[in-house]
Design a protein around this motif. Structure first.
Motif, PDB file in Angstrom:
ATOM      1  N   GLN A  33     -26.156  21.817 -16.421  1.00 62.00           N
ATOM      2  CA  GLN A  33     -26.109  21.924 -14.969  1.00 62.00           C
ATOM      3  C   GLN A  33     -27.158  22.240 -14.022  1.00 62.00           C
ATOM      4  OE1 GLN A  33     -24.171  23.858 -15.744  1.00 62.00           O
ATOM      5  NE2 GLN A  33     -23.409  25.073 -14.373  1.00 62.00           N
ATOM      6  N   TYR A  36     -29.948  20.265 -14.960  1.00 62.12           N
ATOM      7  CA  TYR A  36     -29.675  19.074 -15.027  1.00 62.12           C
ATOM      8  C   TYR A  36     -30.709  18.848 -13.616  1.00 62.12           C
ATOM      9  CZ  TYR A  36     -27.823  14.357 -12.701  1.00 62.12           C
ATOM     10  OH  TYR A  36     -27.908  13.101 -12.118  1.00 62.12           O
ATOM     11  N   SER A  67     -23.821  14.917 -19.278  1.00 59.45           N
ATOM     12  CA  SER A  67     -23.032  15.974 -18.517  1.00 59.45           C
ATOM     13  C   SER A  67     -21.996  15.314 -18.230  1.00 59.45           C
ATOM     14  CB  SER A  67     -24.028  16.813 -18.027  1.00 59.45           C
ATOM     15  OG  SER A  67     -24.620  15.725 -16.364  1.00 59.45           O
ATOM     16  N   ILE A  69     -22.829  13.947 -15.236  1.00 58.39           N
ATOM     17  CA  ILE A  69     -23.776  14.379 -13.691  1.00 58.39           C
ATOM     18  C   ILE A  69     -23.930  13.286 -12.887  1.00 58.39           C
ATOM     19  CG2 ILE A  69     -24.935  15.523 -11.630  1.00 58.39           C
ATOM     20  CD1 ILE A  69     -24.419  18.131 -13.968  1.00 58.39           C
ATOM     21  N   ILE A  83     -24.650  23.918  -8.461  1.00 59.79           N
ATOM     22  CA  ILE A  83     -23.605  22.902  -9.088  1.00 59.79           C
ATOM     23  C   ILE A  83     -23.012  24.238 -10.059  1.00 59.79           C
ATOM     24  CG2 ILE A  83     -22.921  21.171 -10.287  1.00 59.79           C
ATOM     25  CD1 ILE A  83     -25.599  19.642 -10.403  1.00 59.79           C
ATOM     26  N   HIS A  85     -20.155  24.082 -12.273  1.00 56.50           N
ATOM     27  CA  HIS A  85     -19.812  23.341 -13.815  1.00 56.50           C
ATOM     28  C   HIS A  85     -20.056  22.541 -13.726  1.00 56.50           C
ATOM     29  CE1 HIS A  85     -17.454  27.111 -13.629  1.00 56.50           C
ATOM     30  NE2 HIS A  85     -17.108  27.106 -12.486  1.00 56.50           N
ATOM     31  N   PHE A  86     -20.660  21.985 -15.451  1.00 58.18           N
ATOM     32  CA  PHE A  86     -21.227  20.453 -15.568  1.00 58.18           C
ATOM     33  C   PHE A  86     -19.186  19.719 -15.735  1.00 58.18           C
ATOM     34  CE2 PHE A  86     -20.775  22.024 -19.645  1.00 58.18           C
ATOM     35  CZ  PHE A  86     -19.360  20.861 -20.762  1.00 58.18           C
ATOM     36  N   SER A 105     -16.787  19.914  -9.959  1.00 60.91           N
ATOM     37  CA  SER A 105     -17.161  19.147 -10.937  1.00 60.91           C
ATOM     38  C   SER A 105     -15.428  18.138 -10.468  1.00 60.91           C
ATOM     39  CB  SER A 105     -16.746  19.600 -12.182  1.00 60.91           C
ATOM     40  OG  SER A 105     -15.603  20.356 -12.271  1.00 60.91           O
TER      41      SER A 105
END
Length: 185
Positions: A33, A36, A67, A69, A83, A85-86, A105
């Protein structure tokens, strides 16, 4: 990198690590994350047609596939985005998100395409959004708001509030996010 981009990334790193720059070990072992968000910031900053923009958009797409996301580069996000947690996170490109926002998440922040609430949410500063929360429609989430896990929010939420349940029930509370949002920038 431009100063504006550096400030956004530094703000995010403070939220994750409590400092602006990372050691070599931290750089090599960043959670997905974090990778990301750094890539998102760069992809959103550089133009689509520049070599850097193309590179970071391709990298962001690959990280998104890994992920779950999905945050389009058009989405406006203030510094200090965290974020937890992914995992699957879906945010509409028109959403506005303030500073020092935590998101878990399973969260969806989306658009309503009909009715009196047609549009997308505007989220204030120091907002904590719990796992599997859904926030939709042309609504405003104030500052210092805690949205509990599994909450469904489709109405305006005043600052200093907690939202619980489906449909979301608003409970006024001073310092609603105290202890939930750490290391603000």
């Amino acid at each position: 990198m431009k100063k504006e981009l550096q400030e956004l990334i530094k703000g995010d790193m403070v939220r994750y690590y409590g400092k602006e720059s990372l050691s070599i070990k931290e750089k090599l072992t960043k959670p997905l994350q974090v990778k990301y968000m750094i890539t998102y910031r760069k992809a959103a900053f550089y133009t689509k047609k520049s070599p850097s923009g193309i590179y970071y958009r391709l990298r962001l797409k690959r990280l998104s596939e890994k992920s779950g996301i999905q945050i389009p580069t058009k989405t406006k996000i203030g510094k200090g985005f965290f974020i937890g947690h992914f995992g699957p996170i879906i945010i509409n490109p028109e959403v506005l998100i303030g500073e020092n926002v935590n998101i878990a998440s399973g969260v969806t922040i989306g658009k309503t395409n009909r009715g009196s609430k047609m549009g997308v949410p505007k989220i204030g500063n120091r907002v904590w959004i719990g796992t599997n929360a859904v926030i939709v429609g042309n609504i405003t989430i104030g500052d210092d708001v805690l949205i509990a896990p599994n909450a469904y929010v489709n109405t305006d939420v005043p600052s200093h509030s907690i939202v619980l349940g489906n449909p979301g029930v608003i409970h006024p509370r001073e310092l609603a996010t105290e202890g939930y949002i750490n290391r603000t920038v």
